[in-house]
Design a protein around this motif. Sequence first.
Motif, short mmCIF file in Angstrom:
data_model
loop_
_atom_site.label_atom_id
_atom_site.label_comp_id
_atom_site.label_asym_id
_atom_site.label_seq_id
_atom_site.Cartn_x
_atom_site.Cartn_y
_atom_site.Cartn_z
N LYS A 161 1.23 -1.26 0.00
CA LYS A 161 0.02 0.06 -0.24
C LYS A 161 0.66 1.42 0.13
CE LYS A 161 -0.54 -0.15 5.01
NZ LYS A 161 -1.43 -0.79 6.08
N TYR A 162 2.30 1.19 0.29
CA TYR A 162 3.34 2.14 0.28
C TYR A 162 3.67 2.38 -1.13
CZ TYR A 162 2.45 2.17 5.31
OH TYR A 162 1.95 2.27 6.61
N GLY A 163 3.40 1.88 -2.12
CA GLY A 163 4.09 1.99 -3.01
C GLY A 163 4.85 0.53 -3.76
N GLU A 164 5.82 0.70 -4.89
CA GLU A 164 6.44 -0.11 -5.14
C GLU A 164 8.39 0.44 -4.47
OE1 GLU A 164 6.95 -2.75 -7.15
OE2 GLU A 164 4.45 -2.43 -7.05
N ARG A 165 8.70 1.40 -3.69
CA ARG A 165 9.29 1.99 -3.49
C ARG A 165 9.67 1.01 -2.30
NH1 ARG A 165 12.06 3.13 0.94
NH2 ARG A 165 10.04 3.59 1.28
N SER A 166 8.56 0.89 -1.59
CA SER A 166 8.46 0.21 -0.26
C SER A 166 8.71 -1.05 -0.85
CB SER A 166 7.23 0.94 1.05
OG SER A 166 7.30 2.36 1.36
N LEU A 167 8.20 -1.50 -1.48
CA LEU A 167 8.26 -3.08 -1.30
C LEU A 167 9.07 -3.68 -2.03
CD1 LEU A 167 6.25 -5.53 -1.03
CD2 LEU A 167 5.51 -4.92 -3.63
N ALA A 168 10.05 -2.59 -2.79
CA ALA A 168 11.49 -3.17 -3.30
C ALA A 168 12.79 -3.39 -2.15
CB ALA A 168 12.14 -2.14 -4.49
N GLN A 169 12.76 -1.89 -1.20
CA GLN A 169 13.56 -1.92 -0.13
C GLN A 169 13.15 -2.68 0.88
OE1 GLN A 169 16.21 0.70 0.88
NE2 GLN A 169 16.23 -1.38 1.35
N PHE A 170 12.26 -3.82 1.03
CA PHE A 170 12.20 -4.59 2.21
C PHE A 170 12.58 -5.88 1.43
CE2 PHE A 170 9.27 -8.27 3.11
CZ PHE A 170 9.69 -8.12 4.69
N ASN A 171 12.43 -6.28 0.09
CA ASN A 171 12.82 -6.97 -1.13
C ASN A 171 13.71 -7.33 -0.65
OD1 ASN A 171 10.05 -8.15 -1.57
ND2 ASN A 171 9.58 -7.37 -3.43
N GLU A 172 15.08 -6.14 -0.97
CA GLU A 172 16.02 -5.91 -0.88
C GLU A 172 16.30 -6.16 0.77
OE1 GLU A 172 19.02 -1.74 -0.82
OE2 GLU A 172 18.23 -2.14 -1.74
N TRP A 173 16.00 -5.82 1.71
CA TRP A 173 16.07 -6.31 2.61
C TRP A 173 16.65 -7.89 2.75
CZ3 TRP A 173 13.27 -1.83 5.45
CH2 TRP A 173 14.18 -0.95 5.70
N CYS A 174 15.29 -8.51 2.72
CA CYS A 174 15.29 -9.45 3.05
C CYS A 174 16.31 -10.49 1.93
CB CYS A 174 14.04 -10.12 1.68
SG CYS A 174 12.12 -10.01 2.86
N GLU A 175 17.01 -9.63 1.38
CA GLU A 175 18.39 -10.82 0.80
C GLU A 175 20.04 -10.30 1.06
OE1 GLU A 175 18.91 -10.43 -3.72
OE2 GLU A 175 16.51 -10.59 -4.29
N LYS A 176 19.19 -9.16 1.67
CA LYS A 176 21.00 -8.73 2.80
C LYS A 176 20.75 -9.27 4.00
CE LYS A 176 22.19 -4.76 4.22
NZ LYS A 176 22.28 -3.10 3.65
N PHE A 177 19.17 -9.39 4.81
CA PHE A 177 19.39 -10.35 6.10
C PHE A 177 18.81 -11.76 6.80
CE2 PHE A 177 18.07 -5.11 6.31
CZ PHE A 177 19.46 -4.96 7.27
N SER A 178 18.72 -12.18 5.48
CA SER A 178 18.52 -14.09 5.28
C SER A 178 19.85 -14.62 5.47
CB SER A 178 17.88 -13.53 4.08
OG SER A 178 17.95 -14.12 3.23
#
Length: 178
Positions: A161-178
């Motif tokens: 709901k916050y938009g593509e940038r937020s989702l892209a940021q979260f996905n980047e963090w998923c990769e970085k922090f997993s």
Amino acid sequence: MNALTIIERYYKKDSELHNILISHSTDVMNKALVIAEKHPELNIDTDFVKEAAMLHDIGIFFTYAPSIKCFGIAPYMAHGYMGSELLHELGYPEHALVCERHTGAGLSLQEIIDNKLPLPHRDMIPISIEEQVICFSDCFFSKTHLGEEKTIEQVRNSLAKYGERSLAQFNEWCEKFS
């Protein structure tokens, strides 16, 4: 610094709101510390994470969110920057940045303007690794379902709901922090 001492200046110990804040913040802190332990290459300052994760939502008492026992007058969305102002006044500018930048996956100036959010017009996106890991960890825990960790898909759905940038940021963090 003792984060609990600071919290108890503004929240009556063992009140419902105090217990909600402590429970939520502890879950966020513990997840952030697990990530830090899993990723020593990121050189995350765990002492700072312990403090800042406990304080990231200190501004909720300013807001009106009856479902979590907040009976202030500001919109809930304002809790981050209001907590930031409080921690700045107390002399904790780095901790204040975590407060201001932890909402969703952070908020850009353009997102604030486009969505007419009741926030100051400036970027509120996590920059330091500690800000990022706390913001990421916070995405997994609500204050209405204490102790329940959301799945990655649930977080993605709520961030969409916050938009593509937020989702892209979260996905980047998923990769970085997993």
